[in-house]
Write an enzyme that holds these catalytic residues in place. Structure first.
Site, PDB file in Angstrom:
ATOM      1  N   CYS A   3     -24.510  -0.197  25.267  1.00 51.12           N
ATOM      2  CA  CYS A   3     -25.871   0.328  25.103  1.00 51.12           C
ATOM      3  C   CYS A   3     -26.901  -0.793  25.165  1.00 51.12           C
ATOM      4  O   CYS A   3     -27.952  -0.632  25.766  1.00 51.12           O
ATOM      5  CB  CYS A   3     -26.016   1.108  23.801  1.00 51.12           C
ATOM      6  SG  CYS A   3     -25.230   2.734  23.911  1.00 51.12           S
ATOM      7  N   CYS A  42     -32.866   2.531  20.335  1.00 49.44           N
ATOM      8  CA  CYS A  42     -31.777   3.516  20.291  1.00 49.44           C
ATOM      9  C   CYS A  42     -32.394   4.911  20.189  1.00 49.44           C
ATOM     10  O   CYS A  42     -31.973   5.866  20.841  1.00 49.44           O
ATOM     11  CB  CYS A  42     -30.890   3.330  19.063  1.00 49.44           C
ATOM     12  SG  CYS A  42     -30.425   1.647  18.667  1.00 49.44           S
ATOM     13  N   HIS A  83       0.801  -1.235   0.000  1.00 53.06           N
ATOM     14  CA  HIS A  83       0.000   0.000   0.000  1.00 53.06           C
ATOM     15  C   HIS A  83       0.825   1.273   0.000  1.00 53.06           C
ATOM     16  O   HIS A  83       0.271   2.353  -0.167  1.00 53.06           O
ATOM     17  CB  HIS A  83      -0.911   0.039   1.235  1.00 53.06           C
ATOM     18  CG  HIS A  83      -2.023  -0.963   1.204  1.00 53.06           C
ATOM     19  ND1 HIS A  83      -3.087  -0.865   0.345  1.00 53.06           N
ATOM     20  CD2 HIS A  83      -2.241  -2.087   1.930  1.00 53.06           C
ATOM     21  CE1 HIS A  83      -3.917  -1.880   0.550  1.00 53.06           C
ATOM     22  NE2 HIS A  83      -3.421  -2.635   1.503  1.00 53.06           N
ATOM     23  N   CYS A  85     -33.457   6.741  23.550  1.00 53.54           N
ATOM     24  CA  CYS A  85     -32.403   7.353  24.365  1.00 53.54           C
ATOM     25  C   CYS A  85     -31.697   8.461  23.595  1.00 53.54           C
ATOM     26  O   CYS A  85     -31.432   9.524  24.138  1.00 53.54           O
ATOM     27  CB  CYS A  85     -31.400   6.296  24.824  1.00 53.54           C
ATOM     28  SG  CYS A  85     -31.986   5.395  26.283  1.00 53.54           S
ATOM     29  N   HIS A  86     -31.373   8.226  22.331  1.00 55.77           N
ATOM     30  CA  HIS A  86     -30.458   9.136  21.627  1.00 55.77           C
ATOM     31  C   HIS A  86     -31.136  10.171  20.739  1.00 55.77           C
ATOM     32  O   HIS A  86     -30.469  10.980  20.122  1.00 55.77           O
ATOM     33  CB  HIS A  86     -29.443   8.328  20.825  1.00 55.77           C
ATOM     34  CG  HIS A  86     -28.475   7.606  21.710  1.00 55.77           C
ATOM     35  ND1 HIS A  86     -27.635   8.276  22.577  1.00 55.77           N
ATOM     36  CD2 HIS A  86     -28.223   6.283  21.906  1.00 55.77           C
ATOM     37  CE1 HIS A  86     -26.897   7.393  23.235  1.00 55.77           C
ATOM     38  NE2 HIS A  86     -27.244   6.176  22.863  1.00 55.77           N
ATOM     39  N   ARG A 104     -18.883  -0.026  22.452  1.00 58.96           N
ATOM     40  CA  ARG A 104     -19.853   0.951  22.958  1.00 58.96           C
ATOM     41  C   ARG A 104     -21.281   0.448  22.751  1.00 58.96           C
ATOM     42  O   ARG A 104     -22.131   0.572  23.632  1.00 58.96           O
ATOM     43  CB  ARG A 104     -19.620   2.288  22.246  1.00 58.96           C
ATOM     44  CG  ARG A 104     -20.616   3.350  22.565  1.00 58.96           C
ATOM     45  CD  ARG A 104     -20.819   3.551  24.034  1.00 58.96           C
ATOM     46  NE  ARG A 104     -20.265   4.813  24.499  1.00 58.96           N
ATOM     47  CZ  ARG A 104     -20.424   5.268  25.742  1.00 58.96           C
ATOM     48  NH1 ARG A 104     -21.096   4.569  26.640  1.00 58.96           N
ATOM     49  NH2 ARG A 104     -19.891   6.401  26.112  1.00 58.96           N
TER      50      ARG A 104
END
Lengths: 107, 271
Positions: free
Chosen positions: B232, B187, B91, B190-191, B228
């Site tokens: 949750c 989700c 690369h 909450c978010h 993470r």
């Protein structure tokens, strides 16, 4: 394998008071924590950090179990002479990590 | 001499956390608009996107922005060192890989499914560089992922949700709005519905993925977005998926699209 970062300010002059910053990867396991099965996780911490300019010790710190993982340590050094700075972290279970940097204040 | 000294008092945090969730369950029952039961395709349910950075304490923000002391940079350094020894043969220099991280997750012909950057790296590690396979959350995989993502810092995601990516996007989107777990929350509750409210002393953010891999003070290490998401899932008392599960990759694609023009921050620092 541990990884360390060291920051020495550029363009320093003799007589300056310079702040040197360091950071190293280390879990700093306190020995007070238990894992998900309730088994105590053995203590694994860095115990000492020291810095020498050529052969003279210029900074030393003893580390304790309350210190967070990946410790950040900074200190001040009066730029009186040139040479090589040697940074040494030592810890439990035979841990040692050494880094060297040139230290060259302009007259 | 300056030392960071901080460790969570876990038990107290857990108790206050459960109390906080009960409060949210109560709130979301009242404030959830009816139309959210059947989200219209491609409808955006956030009017304004905000990074998780905005919800952090000033010291945490300062630590993230410190070009030296942000602990996540230790992994960026390791990733660059690994790249130099394992990947340059094919690369070239790592800096030539700028603009790649922001296009993931995406469909991969060899894998015949949508994969994320961490998984693309592992494919190359095992099939091109012929290195032994490593678990998803292995230090090497995290380090290479964060080093490549760091190259795109300041740029928004540029994921493609059409063609071979469309099915994964739709699955991720559906997951985001579906209630689950003992708490029966999505989700979205909450978010989005409760974003900005406080849960166990920390503000609920919009759950944006732009800071990952992130250095979390509570983990005392760098962790992936999947780590993470597992947190949750556990928070709403739903069984978490494995690291690298297709459900999380699908969700990750939806989250990347949902983040709109928010700039990538990896490695972010979060509480």
């Amino acid at each position: 394998m541990a990884k360390a970062r060291i920051n020495i300010p550029r363009n320093i002059r003799r007589g300056d008071l310079v702040e040197i910053k360091t950071l190293i990867t280390h879990p700093m396991e306190t020995g007070f924590r238990v894992d998900s099965l309730g088994v105590k996780i053995p203590r694994n911490i860095l115990t000492q950090f020291s810095v020498a300019l050529n052969d003279t010790l210029v900074f030393q710190a003893d580390l304790q179990p309350g210190i967070a993982a990946n410790p950040f340590i900074s200190f001040f050094l009066r730029a009186e002479q040139s040479g090589q700075l040697t940074f040494t972290w030592t810890g439990q279970h035979g841990f040692t990590h050494v880094e060297t940097r040139a230290f060259d204040p302009a007259p | 001499m300056a030392l960071r000294t901080w460790r969570p008092a876990l038990l107290i945090r857990r108790l206050s956390y459960i109390a906080g969730i009960l409060y949210l369950v109560a709130c979301s029952g009242i404030s959830e608009p009816a139309e959210h039961h059947q989200p219209v395709e491609f409808e955006r349910t956030l009017t304004e996107v905000r990074s998780g950075f905005d919800y952090q304490a000033a010291e945490t923000q300062a630590l993230q922005q410190d070009d030296f002391a942000n602990p996540g940079l230790l992994w960026v350094d390791s990733g660059r060192t690994l790249w130099a020894s394992e990947c340059t043969a094919c690369h070239g220099e790592i800096d030539a890989m700028a603009g790649i991280a922001r296009r993931y997750p995406k469909f991969d012909e060899a894998a015949a499914r949508v994969i994320n950057l961490n998984q693309r790296i592992e494919l190359c590690r095992t099939q091109q560089a012929i290195l032994p396979a490593l678990p998803y959350e292995a230090e090497e995989r995290l380090a290479l992922t964060v080093a490549l993502t760091h190259l795109d810092q300041g740029q928004p995601f540029a994921v493609d949700i059409t063609g071979k990516n469309a099915a994964a996007f739709h699955r991720g989107r559906e997951y985001f709005y579906t209630r689950r777990g003992q708490m029966n929350l999505a989700c979205h509750h909450c978010h989005e519905v409760n974003a900005g409210k406080r849960l166990r002393g920390e503000a609920l953010s919009q759950g944006q993925p732009t800071g990952y891999p992130t250095y979390r003070l509570q983990w005392q290490t760098l962790g992936s977005l999947h780590r993470r998401l597992r947190f949750c899932n556990a928070a709403l008392r739903a069984a978490p998926f494995d690291f690298g599960a297709q459900e999380y990759v699908d969700l990750e694609l939806f989250l990347a699209w949902r983040a709109a023009n928010l700039p990538l921050e990896a490695p972010a620092v979060r509480r």
